[in-house]
Enzyme design. Structure first.
Site, PDB file in Angstrom:
ATOM      1  N   ARG A  68       0.876  -1.237   0.024  1.00 46.93           N
ATOM      2  CA  ARG A  68      -0.049   0.018  -0.066  1.00 46.93           C
ATOM      3  C   ARG A  68       0.785   1.121  -0.125  1.00 46.93           C
ATOM      4  NH1 ARG A  68      -2.822  -3.776   2.810  1.00 46.93           N
ATOM      5  NH2 ARG A  68      -1.903  -3.045   4.883  1.00 46.93           N
ATOM      6  N   GLU A 105       2.448  -6.793  13.461  1.00 45.37           N
ATOM      7  CA  GLU A 105       1.350  -6.777  14.475  1.00 45.37           C
ATOM      8  C   GLU A 105       1.114  -8.075  14.620  1.00 45.37           C
ATOM      9  OE1 GLU A 105      -1.867  -4.482  13.768  1.00 45.37           O
ATOM     10  OE2 GLU A 105      -2.677  -4.123  15.840  1.00 45.37           O
TER      11      GLU A 105
HETATM   12  P1  AMP Z   1       4.044  -2.864  11.716  1.00 44.15           P
HETATM   13  O1  AMP Z   1       5.229  -3.289  11.269  1.00 44.15           O
HETATM   14  O2  AMP Z   1       3.418  -3.595  13.055  1.00 44.15           O
HETATM   15  O3  AMP Z   1       4.032  -1.263  12.177  1.00 44.15           O
HETATM   16  O4  AMP Z   1       2.658  -3.050  10.644  1.00 44.15           O
HETATM   17  C1  AMP Z   1       2.782  -2.430   9.592  1.00 44.15           C
HETATM   18  C2  AMP Z   1       2.520  -3.131   8.423  1.00 44.15           C
HETATM   19  O5  AMP Z   1       1.299  -3.821   8.610  1.00 44.15           O
HETATM   20  C3  AMP Z   1       1.919  -1.823   7.212  1.00 44.15           C
HETATM   21  O6  AMP Z   1       2.448  -2.122   6.016  1.00 44.15           O
HETATM   22  C4  AMP Z   1       0.431  -2.102   7.407  1.00 44.15           C
HETATM   23  O7  AMP Z   1      -0.140  -1.654   6.205  1.00 44.15           O
HETATM   24  C5  AMP Z   1       0.065  -3.382   8.168  1.00 44.15           C
HETATM   25  N1  AMP Z   1      -0.872  -3.309   9.224  1.00 44.15           N
HETATM   26  C6  AMP Z   1      -0.511  -3.590  10.414  1.00 44.15           C
HETATM   27  N2  AMP Z   1      -1.686  -3.618  11.353  1.00 44.15           N
HETATM   28  C7  AMP Z   1      -2.434  -3.074  10.587  1.00 44.15           C
HETATM   29  C8  AMP Z   1      -4.034  -2.472  10.909  1.00 44.15           C
HETATM   30  N3  AMP Z   1      -4.540  -3.003  11.997  1.00 44.15           N
HETATM   31  N4  AMP Z   1      -4.707  -2.105   9.632  1.00 44.15           N
HETATM   32  C9  AMP Z   1      -4.150  -1.974   8.547  1.00 44.15           C
HETATM   33  N5  AMP Z   1      -2.879  -2.228   8.168  1.00 44.15           N
HETATM   34  C10 AMP Z   1      -2.221  -2.980   9.255  1.00 44.15           C
END
Ligand code: AMP
Length: 181
Positions: A68, A105
């Site tokens: 995205r 996450e």
């Molecule tokens: P993080 O590495 O935990 O910051 O996760 C970020 C990545 O995971 C990004 O590329 C987001 O598009 C996706 N992502 C993680 N959690 C979500 C969420 N609750 N809603 C949408 N996308 C998420």
């Protein structure tokens, strides 16, 4: 100086993003930006704001995170008249890469960048962009990749930040989020 987002414009963008509970697994509230992308008014409001903010940053490249981050990043790069660099999930880039592992996450993954992504320009001024920061693991890995190829990540930009996960704390570069949840 970079321009602030008006409350009216913030509402337009905020109202275009929908929450999908329990995707991709139970307990996660997924912030779905497809409803921003198919809403021309919200999409343009967002891109106008990002262009206003970053046109004075003297950037050389936008690096967008798979997948995205590619959408917002490539439009912004074109608007600013600079190059776009994809930070891709492992195994997708055809030339020599550097790679970085990270935790999500909801799982683990690895991202890569081409070794000559910034055309060998040492200290190139790069903005890293993605749709959302949750734990910050993906963005941290992206910043590390940019540094590994001797470019300079001047800021990380997200459309949405899940502030309760404190993702930006682990990132060395400044972080800007259009919306905070
Ligand atoms: P993080 O590495 O935990 O910051 O996760 C970020 C990545 O995971 C990004 O590329 C987001 O598009 C996706 N992502 C993680 N959690 C979500 C969420 N609750 N809603 C949408 N996308 C998420």
């Amino acid at each position: 100086m970079s321009k602030e987002l008006s409350n009216e414009d913030r509402e337009i963008i905020l109202n275009s993003i929908r929450d999908i509970p329990d995707f991709p697994k139970k307990g996660i509230i997924f912030k779905d930006i497809t409803t921003l992308l198919n809403n021309p008014k919200a999409f343009k409001t967002l891109m106008n704001h990002l262009e206003d903010r970053y046109k004075e940053y003297n950037l050389d490249y936008i690096a967008g995170i798979d997948a995205r981050g590619f959408i917002f990043g490539s439009i912004l790069a074109d608007r600013l008249g600079i190059g776009f660099v994809p930070v891709r999930k492992k195994g997708k880039l055809p030339y020599t890469t550097v790679a970085q592992k990270y935790s999500l996450e909801y799982g683990f993954d690895e991202v890569e960048i081409h070794i000559d992504a910034f055309r060998g320009e040492k200290g190139a001024r790069v903005l890293l962009i993605d749709d959302l920061i949750a734990t910050g693991g993906t963005a941290k890995a992206g910043v590390e990749l940019i540094n590994q190829v001797e470019a300079n990540c001047v800021e990380c930009c997200f459309i949405a930040e899940l502030t309760f996960l404190n993702g930006k704390d682990g990132i060395d570069s400044p972080v800007y989020s259009v919306l905070k949840f």
